[in-house]
Design a protein around this motif. Structure first.
Motif, mmCIF file in Angstrom:
data_model
loop_
_atom_site.group_PDB
_atom_site.id
_atom_site.type_symbol
_atom_site.label_atom_id
_atom_site.label_comp_id
_atom_site.label_asym_id
_atom_site.label_seq_id
_atom_site.Cartn_x
_atom_site.Cartn_y
_atom_site.Cartn_z
ATOM 1 N N CYS A 104 -1.959 -6.215 5.772
ATOM 2 C CA CYS A 104 -0.897 -7.235 5.762
ATOM 3 C C CYS A 104 0.221 -6.807 6.714
ATOM 4 C CB CYS A 104 -0.356 -7.443 4.348
ATOM 5 S SG CYS A 104 0.935 -8.712 4.235
ATOM 6 N N VAL B 24 4.082 -10.991 6.716
ATOM 7 C CA VAL B 24 4.049 -12.085 5.746
ATOM 8 C C VAL B 24 5.391 -12.796 5.837
ATOM 9 C CG1 VAL B 24 4.985 -10.740 3.801
ATOM 10 C CG2 VAL B 24 3.414 -12.652 3.349
ATOM 11 N N ASN C 113 4.215 -9.839 -2.452
ATOM 12 C CA ASN C 113 3.389 -8.957 -1.618
ATOM 13 C C ASN C 113 4.223 -7.879 -0.940
ATOM 14 O OD1 ASN C 113 2.235 -11.848 -1.648
ATOM 15 N ND2 ASN C 113 0.444 -10.618 -1.136
ATOM 16 N N PHE C 114 5.415 -8.265 -0.467
ATOM 17 C CA PHE C 114 6.259 -7.277 0.204
ATOM 18 C C PHE C 114 6.863 -6.302 -0.799
ATOM 19 C CE2 PHE C 114 10.189 -5.655 2.088
ATOM 20 C CZ PHE C 114 9.670 -5.106 3.258
ATOM 21 N N GLU D 74 2.678 -3.977 -0.188
ATOM 22 C CA GLU D 74 1.434 -4.309 0.515
ATOM 23 C C GLU D 74 1.656 -4.595 1.998
ATOM 24 O OE1 GLU D 74 -0.671 -7.544 -1.369
ATOM 25 O OE2 GLU D 74 0.101 -6.942 -3.339
ATOM 26 N N CYS D 75 2.810 -5.165 2.353
ATOM 27 C CA CYS D 75 3.017 -5.683 3.708
ATOM 28 C C CYS D 75 4.040 -4.858 4.481
ATOM 29 C CB CYS D 75 3.459 -7.139 3.657
ATOM 30 S SG CYS D 75 2.280 -8.213 2.790
#
Length: 437
Positions: A186, A189, A258-259, A263-264
């Motif tokens: 990732c 995003v 997600n951040f 993950e990103c």
């Protein structure tokens, strides 16, 4: 609504003794905040209620921004509207056109005899919610602007210098290439794709998003979001999506999870992401300015605000409007605004609150937290960069989201998608123009 609070009450079946009573004016405040932001709003309300005894504010969450606006409209039609309604910035034209439903803030303050200095508010924020002659229709409350969030740990793990220059999209693209080559799943995003990658993109590059000064000049406006600069940017993002360098997670802020989870590597999001990221991130992160394409338009110009303002609804008593005025003045006070800015990442809506934050050393202790303020105020806004005032804009954003999803999936070219968004969006603008006559 005015509620009588009774003191000691002695009741008997046949004899009533005199009772002491005092009147406390209650008002309702409907908002769209949950999570950490919801907790902070609740704390502000509690602080106001504890600071005096004349008024009491009840706060209620009514869903996301769109749902809160719709709840307010439905409540007004039913004669059950709150005194104060939070409305996101894209609902500004809708609220301005709702004659008989809103009571302008400058009138509320004047009628209540409250002190109210409209010049105290930051111009780039205030201008979004004022009449052409500078009268404030609603009170700026949670104003943010998009920035770039960097997961330093992900950069280091991929062998990249986390302090590398990411001010331009050209440099970001080089970083994305290296992140992908290092196996990052990732690299990039985003949240709020239309707001960041079309609305703010246009302002930051000083190109029009719509005619008539982005709608400030009248309702007879049409979209211009399919210009050369916008098409080139969306086309590039479409390439990144196909190559796995840009991961699409949803239309609103789904990418925030997600951040925050680590993950990103990169995240384009509101400056107000600070509250959640600071609370949840278990990695080192930076706040950087939103990237721009070097050599395109007049970039970097200035970004524009998102977030919401507080609108006062018609249909209430003079005493209730005095309570509203007192609460709005409390929210605008320097101490409250400075704390709100520091806790959330939203912009300080007054110059004094920003200066107090800097004087307290907050920006020195928390590098990057002044990025949004600088990005918004470094240059005088132009007709292309002072904001957007378009009717039916919530629905238009839905159309834009749908068209962008076609690009990310590889089903449409950027030109096809933005041409379609213009055609479909213009039809909604014509409806709003007709309804406003």
């Amino acid at each position: 609504m005015t509620k009588l609070t009774l003191g000691a009450l002695a009741a008997a079946t046949t004899v009533l003794t005199p009772i002491a009573s005092s009147a406390q004016t209650e008002i309702e405040f409907w908002h769209a905040f949950t999570g950490r932001l919801g907790e902070l709003v609740a704390a502000q309300v509690e602080q106001f209620n504890a600071s005096q005894s004349e008024y009491s504010v009840t706060q209620a969450h009514k869903g996301n921004y769109s749902e809160t606006l719709n709840a307010g409209i439905a409540a007004f039609r039913a004669g059950e509207q709150p005194e104060i309604l939070m409305v996101f910035e894209v609902g500004t034209a809708t609220m301005m056109g709702a004659q008989g439903a809103i009571k302008p803030v400058y009138e509320v303050m004047a009628d209540a005899g409250a002190e109210f200095d409209q010049d105290a508010y930051i111009g780039s924020v205030k201008g979004y919610y004022t009449t052409p002659d500078g009268q404030m229709l609603s009170l700026p409350f949670n104003s943010s602007t998009p920035v770039l969030w960097v997961n330093r740990d992900r950069f280091e793990g991929a062998g990249l210098d986390p302090d590398m220059d990411l001010s331009t999209w050209q440099n970001v693209e080089m970083a994305l290439d290296q992140l992908a080559e290092a196996g990052e799943e990732c690299p990039l995003v985003t949240a709020w794709q239309s707001w960041i990658h079309l609305e703010n993109f246009s302002a930051y590059h000083d190109v029009p998003f719509a005619s008539q000064a982005n709608g400030f000049g009248g309702t007879d406006t049409e979209l211009m979001l399919n210009g050369e600069a916008q098409v080139a940017h969306i086309s590039k993002m479409g390439e990144w999506a196909q190559e796995g360098k840009f991961i699409y997670t949803g239309r609103r802020n789904e990418g925030g999870a997600n951040f925050r989870s680590g993950e990103c590597a990169l995240f384009t999001e509101s400056s107000a992401g600070y509250a959640g990221i600071k609370a949840e991130a278990e990695f080192d992160f930076d706040v950087r300015p939103l990237p721009y394409w070097e050599g395109v338009g007049n970039a970097p110009q200035n970004t524009i605000i998102g977030g919401a303002s507080l609108w006062v609804m018609e249909g209430h008593s003079d005493e209730e409007y005095k309570a509203v005025a007192a609460f709005l003045n409390f929210l605008s006070s320097s101490d409250v605004q400075a704390q709100w800015h520091q806790d959330t990442g939203y912009l300080p809506i007054t110059t004094e609150a920003g200066e107090a934050t800097r004087a307290a050393g907050f920006y020195d202790e928390n590098p990057g937290t002044d990025v949004a303020v600088i990005q918004m105020t470094a240059k005088e806004p132009t007709e292309n960069s002072k904001g957007l005032r378009l009717g039916n804009f919530d629905q238009i954003r839905g159309i834009i989201d749908e068209e962008l999803e076609g690009v990310w999936a590889g089903d449409k070219t950027a030109q096809e998608a933005l041409d379609s968004a213009k055609e479909r969006g213009d039809a909604l603008l014509r409806r709003f123009e007709q309804a406003s006559r």
